[in-house]
Design a protein around this motif. Structure first.
Motif, PDB file in Angstrom:
ATOM      1  N   ALA A 102       0.860  -1.180   0.000  1.00 16.98           N
ATOM      2  CA  ALA A 102       0.000   0.000   0.000  1.00 16.98           C
ATOM      3  C   ALA A 102       0.901   1.235   0.000  1.00 16.98           C
ATOM      4  N   ASN A 103       0.281   2.403  -0.143  1.00 17.84           N
ATOM      5  CA  ASN A 103       0.975   3.682  -0.016  1.00 17.84           C
ATOM      6  C   ASN A 103       2.109   3.870  -1.017  1.00 17.84           C
ATOM      7  N   TRP A 104       1.887   3.502  -2.236  1.00 16.86           N
ATOM      8  CA  TRP A 104       2.829   3.834  -3.295  1.00 16.86           C
ATOM      9  C   TRP A 104       2.152   4.825  -4.239  1.00 16.86           C
ATOM     10  N   TYR A 105       2.956   5.483  -5.040  1.00 16.01           N
ATOM     11  CA  TYR A 105       2.406   6.459  -5.968  1.00 16.01           C
ATOM     12  C   TYR A 105       1.829   5.695  -7.150  1.00 16.01           C
ATOM     13  N   VAL A 106       0.550   5.388  -7.097  1.00 17.22           N
ATOM     14  CA  VAL A 106      -0.060   4.407  -7.993  1.00 17.22           C
ATOM     15  C   VAL A 106       0.029   4.807  -9.462  1.00 17.22           C
ATOM     16  N   ARG A 107       0.076   6.106  -9.731  1.00 15.34           N
ATOM     17  CA  ARG A 107       0.033   6.585 -11.113  1.00 15.34           C
ATOM     18  C   ARG A 107       1.379   6.532 -11.830  1.00 15.34           C
ATOM     19  N   SER A 108       2.445   6.253 -11.109  1.00 11.70           N
ATOM     20  CA  SER A 108       3.771   6.272 -11.710  1.00 11.70           C
ATOM     21  C   SER A 108       4.222   4.881 -12.124  1.00 11.70           C
ATOM     22  N   PRO A 109       4.484   4.652 -13.415  1.00  7.61           N
ATOM     23  CA  PRO A 109       4.964   3.341 -13.853  1.00  7.61           C
ATOM     24  C   PRO A 109       6.241   2.890 -13.146  1.00  7.61           C
ATOM     25  N   SER A 110       7.055   3.836 -12.725  1.00  8.69           N
ATOM     26  CA  SER A 110       8.326   3.475 -12.083  1.00  8.69           C
ATOM     27  C   SER A 110       8.138   2.847 -10.703  1.00  8.69           C
ATOM     28  N   GLU A 111       6.941   2.927 -10.154  1.00  7.46           N
ATOM     29  CA  GLU A 111       6.662   2.335  -8.846  1.00  7.46           C
ATOM     30  C   GLU A 111       6.422   0.827  -8.945  1.00  7.46           C
ATOM     31  N   TYR A 112       6.307   0.309 -10.135  1.00  6.56           N
ATOM     32  CA  TYR A 112       5.979  -1.102 -10.351  1.00  6.56           C
ATOM     33  C   TYR A 112       7.213  -1.839 -10.869  1.00  6.56           C
ATOM     34  N   GLU A 113       7.556  -2.940 -10.248  1.00  2.00           N
ATOM     35  CA  GLU A 113       8.768  -3.668 -10.592  1.00  2.00           C
ATOM     36  C   GLU A 113       8.557  -4.686 -11.712  1.00  2.00           C
ATOM     37  N   PHE A 114       7.357  -5.176 -11.848  1.00  2.00           N
ATOM     38  CA  PHE A 114       7.111  -6.253 -12.805  1.00  2.00           C
ATOM     39  C   PHE A 114       5.909  -5.913 -13.685  1.00  2.00           C
ATOM     40  N   TRP A 115       6.018  -6.300 -14.952  1.00  5.77           N
ATOM     41  CA  TRP A 115       5.003  -5.968 -15.939  1.00  5.77           C
ATOM     42  C   TRP A 115       4.603  -7.195 -16.753  1.00  5.77           C
ATOM     43  N   GLY A 116       3.328  -7.234 -17.119  1.00  2.53           N
ATOM     44  CA  GLY A 116       2.860  -8.240 -18.050  1.00  2.53           C
ATOM     45  C   GLY A 116       3.147  -7.814 -19.479  1.00  2.53           C
ATOM     46  N   GLN A 117       2.826  -8.686 -20.414  1.00  2.00           N
ATOM     47  CA  GLN A 117       3.193  -8.467 -21.813  1.00  2.00           C
ATOM     48  C   GLN A 117       2.212  -7.564 -22.555  1.00  2.00           C
ATOM     49  N   GLY A 118       1.067  -7.286 -21.975  1.00  2.00           N
ATOM     50  CA  GLY A 118       0.089  -6.429 -22.645  1.00  2.00           C
ATOM     51  C   GLY A 118      -0.947  -7.224 -23.412  1.00  2.00           C
ATOM     52  N   THR A 119      -2.146  -6.687 -23.436  1.00  2.00           N
ATOM     53  CA  THR A 119      -3.231  -7.288 -24.202  1.00  2.00           C
ATOM     54  C   THR A 119      -3.996  -6.170 -24.908  1.00  2.00           C
ATOM     55  N   GLN A 120      -4.286  -6.377 -26.188  1.00  2.00           N
ATOM     56  CA  GLN A 120      -4.883  -5.322 -27.005  1.00  2.00           C
ATOM     57  C   GLN A 120      -6.392  -5.245 -26.762  1.00  2.00           C
ATOM     58  N   VAL A 121      -6.859  -4.035 -26.533  1.00  2.00           N
ATOM     59  CA  VAL A 121      -8.299  -3.755 -26.446  1.00  2.00           C
ATOM     60  C   VAL A 121      -8.636  -2.762 -27.545  1.00  2.00           C
ATOM     61  N   THR A 122      -9.583  -3.132 -28.390  1.00  2.00           N
ATOM     62  CA  THR A 122     -10.015  -2.261 -29.475  1.00  2.00           C
ATOM     63  C   THR A 122     -11.522  -2.062 -29.370  1.00  2.00           C
ATOM     64  N   VAL A 123     -11.918  -0.796 -29.297  1.00  2.00           N
ATOM     65  CA  VAL A 123     -13.334  -0.453 -29.177  1.00  2.00           C
ATOM     66  C   VAL A 123     -13.757   0.256 -30.448  1.00  2.00           C
ATOM     67  N   SER A 124     -14.702  -0.326 -31.163  1.00  2.00           N
ATOM     68  CA  SER A 124     -15.170   0.265 -32.418  1.00  2.00           C
ATOM     69  C   SER A 124     -16.381   1.162 -32.154  1.00  2.00           C
ATOM     70  N   SER A 125     -16.492   2.192 -32.967  1.00  2.00           N
ATOM     71  CA  SER A 125     -17.605   3.145 -32.780  1.00  2.00           C
ATOM     72  C   SER A 125     -18.819   2.735 -33.589  1.00  2.00           C
TER      73      SER A 125
END
Length: 125
Positions: A102-125
């Motif tokens: 708890a109590n980390w600066y949640v909005r800063s990517p540098s606060e996170y040590e590990f990352w997933g590979q990403g998943t694409q989300v596409t929203v069509s209009s």
């Protein structure tokens, strides 16, 4: 720590998706989790975060009221339920883990040590 994100896809505006992020290799139950997203040509931006217990959650203004973050410590999985999706939600979504419970600066990517590979989300209009 390895994070595996999945659940992205193509959806029409107004639809819903649920992203999952499975963690392996660390005590997931004592870690905070976050979701970020990155659209083409834009910087990675904060979406949501949750503390170790799942009790406290944080959201960007752009998704507040539409997205819900949660974590299931028994399943070592974090979720991002996305409702009322808009075309501007289109991006690659990344989950991230911080060793801080708890109590980390949640909005800063540098606060996170590990990352997933990403998943694409596409929203069509």
């Amino acid at each position: 720590v390895q994070l595996q994100a999945y659940g992205g896809g193509l959806v029409q505006a107004g639809g819903s998706l649920r992203l999952s992020c499975v963690a392996a290799g660390r005590t997931f139950s004592t870690s905070g989790m976050g979701w970020f997203r990155q659209a083409p040509g834009k910087e990675r931006e904060f979406v949501a975060a949750v503390t170790w217990s799942g009790q406290d959650t944080y959201y960007s203004n752009s998704v507040k009221g539409r997205f819900t973050i949660s974590k299931d410590n028994a399943k070592t999985t974090a979720y991002l339920q996305m409702n009322s999706l808009k075309p501007e939600d289109t991006a690659v979504y990344y989950c991230a883990l911080t060793s801080r419970p708890a109590n980390w600066y949640v909005r800063s990517p540098s606060e996170y040590e590990f990352w997933g590979q990403g998943t694409q989300v596409t929203v069509s209009s």
